[in-house]
Design an enzyme around this catalytic site. Structure first.
Site, PDB file in Angstrom:
ATOM      1  CD  GLU A  32      -2.478   5.369  -5.746  1.00  0.00           C
ATOM      2  OE1 GLU A  32      -2.584   6.207  -4.707  1.00  0.00           O
ATOM      3  OE2 GLU A  32      -3.075   4.432  -5.746  1.00  0.00           O
ATOM      4  CE1 TYR A  52      -3.521   2.510   0.109  1.00  0.00           C
ATOM      5  CE2 TYR A  52      -2.552   3.263   2.137  1.00  0.00           C
ATOM      6  CZ  TYR A  52      -3.490   3.531   1.177  1.00  0.00           C
ATOM      7  OH  TYR A  52      -4.328   4.675   1.280  1.00  0.00           O
TER       8      TYR A  52
END
Length: 195
Positions: free
Chosen positions: A126, A119
């Site tokens: 991102e 994550y």
């Protein structure tokens, strides 16, 4: 003469979006149903952390990657798709089996542990995708608009603010997932070595 059985060439990384971009957009759109499942009670997760995680993906995929063809050719798109699919494959398998009452200890542990390294890497990827997209948004003016009364929305500034919010959301989501992991694995069977 060398024979290559498996190779990731430059073209395969660059062409990731063109090969599976439509499938990823459909899958991420369908994943929004998970929010409905949480609201209805089919899935016992908390709404806000899942909403943040899905919103993050939708913004990156639809706003940052899909709207800028130059970004679609970046290596980070392939990396993001690998990370997202790895997490989703384990999480959705675990969730589906949990809903019908089937539990596998290894899958439970994997579902509650795999996200810990992946994550944060997703969020970094991102953020890197946003960073790489900024010059293209600046030059094309995509999503930037003039408003009445001499006001304007300059979309690269919006993306820079979103970058800060992305890391704040990561902290919130990571903290929630960690406490959920602790609760789920509390009753997890652990074999102790005999001394």
């Amino acid at each position: 003469m060398t024979v290559r059985f498996f190779s990731f060439g430059e073209d395969s990384m660059v062409d990731t979006f063109y090969a599976i971009g439509l499938v990823m957009r459909v899958c991420q759109s369908v994943s929004l149903l998970e929010l409905l499942h949480i609201c209805v009670g089919i899935e016992p997760n908390h709404l806000l952390p899942r909403f943040l995680q899905l919103t993050e993906r939708i913004i990156i995929l639809f706003v940052v990657i899909t709207s800028q063809e130059e970004v679609q050719e970046k290596y980070v798109v392939c990396v993001l798709f690998i990370f997202w699919n790895l997490l989703d494959m384990v999480r959705y398998t675990y969730s589906m089996l949990s809903v019908i009452g089937i539990s596998y200890a290894v899958l439970t542990w994997l579902s509650q542990t795999l996200w810990m390294p992946i994550y944060p890497l997703c969020v970094l990827a991102e953020a890197f995708a946003i960073y790489q997209s900024l010059p293209y948004f600046e030059s094309s003016g995509t999503y930037s608009t003039e408003l009445p009364f001499d006001l304007a929305i300059y979309f690269p500034y919006v993306l820079k603010m979103y970058l800060m919010m992305l890391f704040i959301g990561m902290y919130f989501t990571y903290s929630h997932l960690y406490s959920e992991r602790r609760d789920v694995l509390q009753g997890f069977p652990v074999k102790k070595k005999k001394v």
